[in-house]
Design a protein around this motif. Structure first.
Motif: not given
Length: 325
Positions: A47-55
């Motif tokens: 992913m282009p971002l560091r995603v949290g557990i929501d995703f």
């Protein structure tokens, strides 16, 4: 009336210095794009971002602790957790609000993110508690949050659909209310704003470990609404002025006059909003800081793009069309 409009006080010239604004936009956006590409190549999620557990899905366990936790201590806790069989734990320390800190000895929140916890791996949660309580006997469990992988993927899909629908509705409205080129340029300005915010959080994810959650999508949609509203104000003034000045001035002169007439309103509206957001950022809770930061960045870039990027692009487009006519 036409001469009065053209001779009104001119503070900025968005048409004459168009390459300055184009260069500034490139400087604001390109580092974020580079960070997004690098993130997609290095993160396991691509992913282009560091995603949290929501995703991504996962479980976050948070403890309030009575001692400061430095980087060495976090590395030590991570090593101990891995020895218990927990894969890739993410350790973070959140500093609680300073309000009331004199009377509260638990000012640090130790956050541990692990794989999704279910009935099958309750042992993993027990291991986390065991490791934390060994180093911080007075630690108190504050919160346990879990999101399953399926729900996380569904949230991401719905978020992207919401963004696509918002863009489509904006183009349809501006195309109907103004002309299609106004809608297309407004969307370019919104993409400009969204790239800046996403890029900034991609850089923060690489440098500071900042993760995005569902609130980040909320911030993006809110910023899009604010930015397009500000752009519509400028475009509406351009359209009104064009009725009186079309035969006496170039389109660039009309755009310049319109931007300067709406400049004070745009800046004052943004400043009052930013002051409120700044108060929330510095005195609000820890959990909303990233959301407020995204809003602050979005309001600032939205104001810039409405004044300099969208109006400059509109004047540029009409200049090219007039030359061909």
């Amino acid at each position: 009336m036409a001469n009065t409009l053209l001779n009104s006080k001119k503070i900025i010239d968005v048409v004459k210095y168009r390459w300055v604004w184009v260069s500034l936009s490139a400087l604001l956006i390109i580092p974020g794009i580079v960070a997004m590409i690098y993130s997609m190549m290095t993160y396991p999620t691509h992913m282009p971002l560091r995603v949290g557990i929501d995703f991504t899905g996962g479980t976050i366990v948070q403890y309030s602790v009575d001692k400061a936790v430095d980087n060495a201590k976090m590395a030590d806790i991570r090593t101990k957790l891995e020895k218990t069989g927990i894969k890739n734990p993410v350790i973070q320390v959140l500093t609680a609000s300073a309000v009331g800190s004199k009377h509260n000895e638990f000012n640090n929140i130790l956050s541990v993110r692990t794989q999704f916890a279910s009935e099958k791996n309750d042992k993993a949660m027990a291991n986390v508690s065991s490791v934390v309580m060994k180093d911080f006997p007075k630690a108190k469990l504050v919160q346990v949050s879990s999101v399953g992988p399926t729900l996380g993927a569904e949230l991401f899909k719905n978020s992207m659909v919401a963004l696509l629908l918002a863009f489509t509705a904006i183009v349809a409205y501006l195309g109907f209310r103004f002309r299609i080129e106004y809608g297309v340029i407004a969307i370019l300005a919104l993409v400009h704003d969204a790239l800046f915010i996403v890029g900034a959080f991609s850089i923060l994810g690489l440098l500071c470990g900042v993760q995005i959650d569902a609130l980040f999508i909320t911030a993006i949609l809110t910023v899009i609404g604010f930015s397009v509203h500000d752009t519509i104000v400028v475009f509406d003034r351009v359209r009104e002025n064009a009725k009186f000045l079309a035969k006496k001035a170039t389109y660039g002169e009309i755009v310049n006059a319109s931007v300067n007439q709406t400049l004070a309103r745009s800046i004052n509206t943004s400043l009052t909003t930013l002051i409120t957001l700044a108060a929330l950022y510095f005195f609000g809770g820890v959990t909303t800081k990233d959301f407020v930061l995204a809003m602050m960045l979005g309001i600032a870039i939205g104001t810039y793009s409405s004044i300099f990027f969208a109006s400059m692009a509109l004047a540029w487009y009409h200049e090219k069309v007039d030359k061909k006519a």
